[in-house]
Every structure is written in structure tokens, then in C-alpha cells.
Design a protein around this motif. Structure first.
Motif, mmCIF file in Angstrom:
data_model
loop_
_atom_site.group_PDB
_atom_site.id
_atom_site.type_symbol
_atom_site.label_atom_id
_atom_site.label_comp_id
_atom_site.label_asym_id
_atom_site.label_seq_id
_atom_site.Cartn_x
_atom_site.Cartn_y
_atom_site.Cartn_z
ATOM 1 N N ASN A 281 4.620 -28.215 2.239
ATOM 2 C CA ASN A 281 6.072 -27.334 1.254
ATOM 3 C C ASN A 281 7.130 -26.917 1.778
ATOM 4 O O ASN A 281 8.164 -26.395 1.720
ATOM 5 N N THR A 282 6.999 -27.695 3.170
ATOM 6 C CA THR A 282 7.932 -28.194 4.147
ATOM 7 C C THR A 282 8.791 -28.433 4.875
ATOM 8 O O THR A 282 9.230 -28.898 4.613
ATOM 9 N N ASN A 321 0.915 -20.649 2.663
ATOM 10 C CA ASN A 321 0.135 -22.101 1.889
ATOM 11 C C ASN A 321 -1.423 -21.543 2.995
ATOM 12 O O ASN A 321 -1.179 -21.318 3.657
ATOM 13 N N TYR A 407 3.322 -32.123 -7.008
ATOM 14 C CA TYR A 407 5.244 -31.953 -6.832
ATOM 15 C C TYR A 407 5.336 -31.283 -7.730
ATOM 16 O O TYR A 407 5.488 -32.665 -8.867
ATOM 17 N N LYS A 412 8.219 -29.100 -4.159
ATOM 18 C CA LYS A 412 6.924 -27.921 -4.104
ATOM 19 C C LYS A 412 5.704 -28.390 -4.803
ATOM 20 O O LYS A 412 5.656 -28.084 -6.176
#
Length: 428
Positions: A281-282, A321, A407, A412
Motif C-alpha cells: 500500500n506504499t 500493514n 486494489y 490500495k
């Protein structure tokens, strides 16, 4: 030979090292340092205090996996020590960085941990990094226990009975992903995979499963993850125009994604699939919104339960996370329980009891409950947060769960919510 007898054989080999100035490594070359023999001897005997070290990514291509893995271990150590510790003493915990395969950080970290008398080392996250340090750890009579290694190679690797993992081998993740791609209606598939034991092994299993289910891998590019440019690799996939594109890699996948978009292979026209190594998610935060919308991916293990997530936040309030947090937590709990069952902190003694405490006895789901049963002379079966675990003779969990995630438009995925979970027998 069973893992228990192999582990006991290590104890014998370690004692013989006292009378020798060198020990053979896998290739037969010498390891002539006196410190190595001393470390091996200390690990074989133990010193009465259980010391658990870790070699996990604080830097490098899997750094996004570090925080949940460290949090899982820290929570486990806290709960173990709150319940009285192991062998009547608090468990000592030592954190170190694994870096990635572009550095020698992991090897240096292992040296540090062996010098500090670690009985077990949790890590690495990367299969390739673990391969680079497994000889050094297991030759010293120390347990290597990974919460995230998924390469199939570790099932048969020479480990002296001292390598274990709570993450399932990739033959299961590959089967689930290959089946998912075909069941989504994709009969032609392209694969972009990083060229290492993790990437190529997982790509092979996806190919085998997909083609067994009627799909066809029409293009595959195994790339150098350190390459500055992925245009030729993406062009190879573009030429065959597959309906689905499977991306198997780590942090460099962000650059692969940018090249896919540049060449018109966008996720709204082709179906993309990812794996645990690049489900982040980064890494894609800077991409335009919607770049990854609808992209699916697989991550071994069940989702961390809400109650467990709240406990993790007590040791790391910034955690967002939870990937492999449960597997890391269970690794530390199992090591401590096996030490209690063995009445020893020596790595070879702990290894001989790890399978015993994971199956076949009275069920228990916390260190405190399991510890009390052991003190009462009972045989235990620890069922962890990550699943039942139940080690087979290769040190792999015999049954595991794979989560399928998707996603959204914000690039994300919801780490706490899977589209579905698929359970499977590792041997199947």
C-alpha cells in the motif's frame, strides 16, 4: 532421516567441532575461524537463557514487510515474558536488519546475533536472503525460522534439521494464483517475474497450474530486479497481447507498473495479478489514482484478526500493514514453547521439539495457556494466529491458507479484508 534425528545429529557434529580447527561447509570448503567453532559450541550447549534474534528488513526491497514482522515478534516476546518467560527467565530479543540481496547486511547481522548467543534467528523475509545466510546459521547449531520465506527450495534444502517456517511454500500460492487467473476467464497469460529463487519458482508453479486448467502462458520475462529499465521485458509481454499479466517481484514492481502503463498495458484493459512480494500500500502511492484499480493478488496466511491487530498496535501504534505479522508472532511463540518442552535453550534441542508442540497434543492458543499445560506435564498442540501450523518433516506447515485481495481506485488494498481465502494441503 526425520527432522528430530537430523537435529540431534547436529548436536553431535557441534561437539566434534570442539576438537577441530575447521568445519566443512556445503561445498566442502573450510571455515577456519576459532570464533565459528566457539559459536557452534555455545549454540549446541545453550546458556539457560532463551535468546531470540531476528534478521528482518529495516531497509531494502522488502522494507515494507519489516514493521508488521517486528511487531509480531515484539508482541510475542512481551506476552511470553508477561507469562513468566521461558526456562524460568525472561526471553531476550535482539533486532537486526536483513537488507536485501544487493547488500551484505544480513550476513553481518547474523554474525552479530551469533556473537550475542542467539539460540534462534527469525528471518529473513526474502527467500534469496535466507539462502545466503542459512549455512552460517545452521552450521552454528542455531535455528533459522522464517515467517515469510515461500520458495519451494527450502523444503529440501540442506539445513541440518534447523530450518522452519510458518509461511507456506510457493507451490500452494502458485496453485491458488494460477487457478484464480484462469477462473477469472483468462485463457492467455503473460508473466513478468524477478529472476531469483522466489520469482522463478513461483512463476513456474503459476504456469503449471494455469496450463493444467486450460490456460496458456504465451509470454514470460524473467528480469533482473536491479535493472534500470524494464521496457524490453514489458515489450516481450505486449507482443503476445495476453488477457492477464502476472507480476511477481518486490519493490521494483513499481517501476514495472510504470512501464506497463507507458506501453498501454493498463489494468483497465488487461487483468493484472500480484503476489505477496509486491502487494503493497506504499509502493504505488505516487501513481495516478485508478492505476491499480481492480488488480488482484495473493498473500499467504489468513488475515490478522481484529483483536490481534489491536494487540499489535500496543507495540507499534503506527502499524498499517499486517502482512506476516501473525506468522512472525507464531514463530516466536513456538520457539519459546519448544524450549520449554525441551527444558533447554540450545538450538538443536528446541528444533527437536518444534514439531511436537505444533501438533498431536492438547489444543491451546496462547503462550500462557500452553506454558501452563507444559508445566503440568501435558503434551500440547499450539494453534497459532496464522493457522494450525503443524510442521511436517521438512519444517513446513502442513496446511495453509492463501488470501486473495483486490486494489481499489486509491491504489490500495484492504489488508484486513480478503475477497476470499483458499486453504490447501502443502503436500497436495
Amino acid at each position: 532421516m526425520t527432522r528430530i534425528s537430523r537435529a540431534l545429529a547436529v548436536a553431535t557434529a557441534a561437539s566434534l567441532a570442539l576438537a577441530a580447527c575447521s568445519t566443512p561447509n556445503k561445498s566442502g570448503g573450510p571455515n577456519a575461524t576459532a570464533s565459528a567453532s566457539a559459536q557452534q559450541s555455545a549454540a549446541a550447549k545453550g546458556d539457560g537463557t532463551l535468546t531470540i534474534g531476528d534478521v528482518l528488513p529495516q531497509t531494502g526491497s522488502l522494507a515494507f514487510l519489516g514493521p508488521p514482522e517486528f511487531a509480531g515478534i515484539h508482541l510475542a516476546i512481551k506476552e511470553i515474558n508477561d507469562a513468566g518467560g521461558a526456562l524460568g527467565k525472561p526471553v531476550v530479543s535482539i533486532d537486526t536488519d536483513s537488507g536485501d540481496t544487493t547488500t551484505n547486511i544480513a550476513s553481518q547481522s547474523v554474525d552479530k546475533l551469533l556473537a550475542q548467543k542467539a539460540d534462534a534467528i527469525i528471518g529473513a523475509a526474502s527467500s534469496a536472503v535466507s539462502k545466503s545466510i542459512i549455512d552460517k546459521i545452521t552450521r552454528a547449531g542455531v535455528i533459522q525460522f522464517s515467517p515469510a520465506n515461500t520458495s519451494d527450495e527450502f523444503t529440501t534444502i540442506k539445513d541440518n534439521g534447523l530450518y522452519f517456517r510458518t509461511a507456506p511454500p510457493d507451490k500452494l500460492q502458485g496453485r491458488v494464483l494460477g487457478d484464480l487467473v484462469v477462473s477469472d476467464g483468462n485463457d492467455t497469460i503473460g508473466i513478468l517475474a524477478m529472476q531469483d529463487s522466489y520469482g522463478t519458482g513461483l512463476a513456474d508453479q503459476v504456469t503449471k497450474t494455469a496450463e493444467a486448467n486450460g490456460g496458456q502462458v504465451v509470454a514470460r520475462a524473467d528480469y533482473d530486479p536491479k535493472a534500470a529499465d524494464f521496457s524490453a521485458d514489458v515489450a516481450k509481454i505486449k507482443e503476445k497481447k495476453p488477457k492477464a499479466i502476472v507480476l511477481i517481484g518486490f519493490e521494483e514492481t513499481a517501476k514495472v507498473v510504470q512501464e506497463l502503463v507507458k506501453q498501454g498495458l493498463t489494468a483497465d484493459k488487461f487483468k493484472w495479478y500480484m503476489v505477496d512480494g509486491n502487494m503493497s500500500n506504499t509502493n504505488y502511492a505516487k501513481d495516478p489514482k485508478g492505476t491499480l484499480a481492480g488488480v488482484k493478488g495473493t498473500i499467504p496466511g489468513a488475515a490478522a484478526p481484529t483483536a490481534f491487530q489491536k494487540r499489535l498496535l500496543t507495540v507499534d501504534s503506527k502499524l498499517t500493514n499486517y502482512t506476516y505479522a501473525a506468522e512472525s508472532y507464531d514463530a516466536a511463540i513456538l520457539i519459546a514453547l519448544a524450549a520449554e518442552a525441551a527444558k533447554s535453550d540450545a538450538g538443536v534441542d528446541i528444533a527437536a521439539k518444534l514439531a511436537d508442540v505444533s501438533k498431536g497434543g492438547e489444543k491451546c492458543t496462547s503462550y500462557k495457556a500452553c506454558h501452563e499445560l507444559l508445566k503440568a506435564g501435558k503434551d500440547i498442540d499450539y494453534d497459532g494466529v496464522s493457522g494450525p501450523v503443524e510442521f511436517n518433516d521438512a519444517g513446513d506447515p502442513s496446511v495453509a491458507t492463501i488470501g486473495i485481495y483486490q486494489y481499489g481506485a486509491d491504489n490500495k488494498y484492504d489488508a484486513a479484508k480478503a475477497l476470499e481465502y483458499r486453504k490447501g494441503d502443502i503436500a497436495g
